[in-house]
Design a protein around this motif. Structure first.
Motif, short mmCIF file in Angstrom:
data_model
loop_
_atom_site.label_atom_id
_atom_site.label_comp_id
_atom_site.label_asym_id
_atom_site.label_seq_id
_atom_site.Cartn_x
_atom_site.Cartn_y
_atom_site.Cartn_z
N GLY A 123 0.85 -1.25 0.07
CA GLY A 123 -0.10 -0.10 -0.03
C GLY A 123 0.79 1.46 -0.01
O GLY A 123 0.31 2.37 0.27
N GLY A 124 2.11 1.13 -0.49
CA GLY A 124 2.98 2.48 -0.60
C GLY A 124 3.52 2.87 0.93
O GLY A 124 3.78 3.99 1.08
N LEU A 125 3.30 2.24 1.93
CA LEU A 125 3.70 2.63 3.39
C LEU A 125 5.11 2.55 3.41
O LEU A 125 5.71 1.47 3.10
N THR A 126 5.84 3.23 4.22
CA THR A 126 7.16 3.26 4.27
C THR A 126 7.32 2.58 5.87
O THR A 126 6.53 2.91 6.73
N PRO A 127 8.43 2.11 6.04
CA PRO A 127 8.60 1.31 7.40
C PRO A 127 8.21 2.33 8.46
O PRO A 127 8.82 3.38 8.53
N GLY A 128 7.52 2.00 9.55
CA GLY A 128 7.16 2.95 10.69
C GLY A 128 5.74 3.53 10.63
O GLY A 128 5.48 3.92 11.47
N GLU A 129 5.18 3.77 9.33
CA GLU A 129 3.96 4.42 9.08
C GLU A 129 2.84 3.50 9.68
O GLU A 129 2.78 2.33 9.33
N ASN A 130 1.85 4.03 10.49
CA ASN A 130 0.56 3.40 10.54
C ASN A 130 0.98 2.13 11.18
O ASN A 130 0.60 0.85 10.88
N LYS A 131 1.68 1.98 12.20
CA LYS A 131 2.11 0.84 12.70
C LYS A 131 0.84 0.05 13.62
O LYS A 131 -0.09 0.95 14.36
N ILE A 132 0.63 -1.13 13.87
CA ILE A 132 -0.37 -1.81 14.44
C ILE A 132 0.06 -2.65 15.38
O ILE A 132 1.42 -3.37 15.32
N LYS A 133 -0.27 -2.70 16.66
CA LYS A 133 0.16 -3.23 17.73
C LYS A 133 -0.07 -4.75 17.52
O LYS A 133 -1.12 -5.21 17.35
N ASP A 134 0.76 -5.75 17.95
CA ASP A 134 0.75 -7.14 17.90
C ASP A 134 -0.13 -7.37 18.98
O ASP A 134 -0.21 -6.99 20.03
N PRO A 194 4.28 -4.55 29.19
CA PRO A 194 3.81 -3.81 28.26
C PRO A 194 5.01 -3.67 27.10
O PRO A 194 6.25 -3.49 27.43
N GLU A 195 4.59 -4.32 25.78
CA GLU A 195 5.45 -4.05 24.45
C GLU A 195 6.75 -4.71 24.81
O GLU A 195 7.94 -4.12 24.41
N GLU A 196 6.91 -5.92 25.30
CA GLU A 196 8.13 -6.81 25.34
C GLU A 196 8.32 -7.74 24.48
O GLU A 196 9.19 -8.80 24.59
N GLY A 200 9.48 -4.91 15.25
CA GLY A 200 9.57 -4.73 13.85
C GLY A 200 9.41 -3.42 13.68
O GLY A 200 9.05 -2.36 14.23
N PRO A 201 10.03 -3.05 12.24
CA PRO A 201 9.71 -1.78 11.63
C PRO A 201 8.47 -1.33 11.45
O PRO A 201 8.24 -0.10 11.33
N ASN A 202 7.46 -2.20 11.25
CA ASN A 202 6.05 -1.91 10.95
C ASN A 202 5.19 -2.50 11.99
O ASN A 202 3.98 -2.50 11.60
N ASN A 203 5.53 -2.64 13.26
CA ASN A 203 4.71 -3.23 14.23
C ASN A 203 4.84 -2.39 15.49
O ASN A 203 6.15 -2.24 15.83
N ILE A 204 3.95 -2.42 16.56
CA ILE A 204 4.41 -2.11 17.81
C ILE A 204 4.22 -3.38 18.47
O ILE A 204 3.44 -4.40 18.56
N ALA A 205 5.46 -3.61 19.55
CA ALA A 205 5.70 -4.84 19.93
C ALA A 205 4.46 -5.31 20.86
O ALA A 205 3.81 -4.38 21.45
N ALA A 206 4.24 -6.53 20.90
CA ALA A 206 3.20 -7.17 21.63
C ALA A 206 3.49 -7.00 23.16
O ALA A 206 4.66 -6.95 23.72
N ASP A 207 2.46 -6.90 24.07
CA ASP A 207 2.55 -7.00 25.42
C ASP A 207 2.57 -8.69 25.87
O ASP A 207 2.38 -9.59 24.97
#
Length: 313
Positions: A123-134, A194-196, A200-207
C-alpha cells in the motif's frame, strides 16, 4: 493427496527457476508475519518457504515432479535415482523465517522496499508508518500454593527480536522479566509487561502477559480465599471423637479437636487460617475441614449386636 508446491507459489509446472523465485519474492512478502496478521497467513508463509526449498533445488524438484510429496518425504528406491532424483527422505526444517532470510539476505520484509519489483504490495507505506500493535503473547506462570501464600519473586528469561539502530534490521536478545508475586494472588491473575514482544519496523511490539496457574498441593485444596483439608477418619473416630493435627502453610502445627459426631456432610470451619486476602494480606480466609469416613468392609454378628446395643435409644 500431498501439497502442490506449484499451486502454493501460484505458478505452472513449466515455470523456470526465475519464475519460482519471482513468485516466492512476491508471495513471501505478502504473507510475512510482519506484514500480514490475517488468520492462516503464517501457515501460508510456512508453505511458501517449503515450496521454495523444494522447487529451487534440482534434485528435490526432480523427485517431487516424478513421485510427488509422498515420494519426496518417504524416500524412493535407489534404482530411481540414476536420473538425478534425490533419494533421501526430505523433511522441511519448518523455519520459514530462515528460508526468507536466506533468500532476501534480511529478515525484514521491508528492507529493500523501494527497489522491489512490487513497490505497491504494502500500500505504499514506508517502514514505521501506521504501525499496528501485535496481539498479546500469553503464557502460564505456574506457582505453588506456598508461593501464593507467602508471595515471592520469579525471574523469567525471554528471547525476543530487537530492532537495530538502523531501524530496518533486527537481532535476537535475551531479557530477564521480574514478576513480584503478592501474597494471596489467585489463579487467573494476569501480569502484563507492556511491549516486550518482538520488535519490527512496522509493528508495535506485543505485550507479554503471564497468567497465574496454581500447582496442586499435597495437603490443601484452595477455593477462593479458603483452604480445604480433607481428613480421612474411621467410623469409630467419626462417632466417638478425635483430633486432627495440621501443619499450616506458615509452618505452625495446629491441633483441632472434634468432639461432635462427624457425618459425611459435616464441615468444620476454622476462621482466619486460610489464604491471605489479595487486597489486605493481613486478613485471611478460613480453613475448612471435610471428611472421608471409612466404613468397615464387614462385621461379625457379635460386633453388629454390640453396635445395635450401643446405638439403641
Amino acid at each position: 493427496m500431498g501439497q502442490d508446491y506449484y499451486e502454493i507459489l501460484e505458478i505452472n509446472r513449466n515455470a523456470t527457476d526465475a519464475d519460482i523465485k519471482k513468485a516466492y519474492r512476491r508471495l513471501a512478502r505478502k504473507f510475512h508475519p510482519a506484514s500480514n496478521k490475517e488468520p492462516g497467513s503464517y501457515e501460508k508463509f510456512r508453505q511458501l518457504g517449503e515450496a521454495l526449498d523444494v522447487l529451487s533445488d534440482l534434485h528435490k524438484k526432480a523427485t517431487y515432479d516424478k513421485f510427488g510429496e509422498d515420494g519426496l518425504k518417504g524416500g524412493i528406491p535407489i534404482e530411481f535415482s540414476k536420473d538425478g532424483a534425490w533419494s533421501t527422505k526430505y523433511a522441511y526444517h519448518d523455519n520459514p523465517e530462515k528460508t526468507f532470510k536466506e533468500f532476501f539476505g534480511s529478515d525484514n520484509p521491508f528492507s529493500d522496499f523501494y527497489i522491489s519489483d512490487f513497490p505497491l504490495q504494502f500500500g505504499g507505506l514506508t517502514p514505521g508508518e501506521n504501525k499496528i500493535k501485535d496481539d498479546p503473547i500469553e503464557r502460564y506462570l505456574y506457582l505453588s500454593l506456598d508461593d501464593l501464600y507467602h508471595g515471592c519473586t520469579k525471574k523469567i528469561k525471554i528471547s525476543r527480536k530487537v530492532m537495530n539502530i538502523d531501524g530496518c534490521t533486527s537481532s535476537i536478545r535475551d531479557k530477564i522479566l521480574t514478576v513480584t508475586v503478592k501474597p494471596g494472588w489467585k489463579e487467573g491473575t494476569r501480569i502484563t509487561f507492556p511491549e516486550e514482544g518482538d520488535q519490527g519496523p512496522n509493528n508495535i511490539a506485543a505485550d507479554i502477559v503471564f497468567i497465574v496457574q496454581q500447582k496442586p498441593h499435597p495437603v490443601f485444596e484452595r477455593i477462593d480465599n479458603d483452604l480445604i483439608y480433607h481428613a480421612q477418619v474411621s467410623l469409630e473416630m467419626a462417632l466417638t471423637g478425635f483430633s486432627v493435627e495440621v501443619e499450616t502453610l506458615d509452618g505452625r502445627l495446629i491441633n483441632i479437636p472434634f468432639n461432635e459426631i462427624v457425618h459425611p456432610l459435616y464441615k468444620k470451619v476454622v476462621p482466619k487460617e486460610g489464604m491471605p486476602l489479595p487486597d489486605d494480606p493481613s486478613q485471611k480466609g478460613d480453613l475448612i475441614f471435610t471428611f472421608d469416613i471409612h466404613f468397615p468392609e464387614k462385621l461379625s454378628a457379635e460386633s453388629k449386636l454390640l453396635i445395635k446395643q450401643a446405638l439403641h435409644y
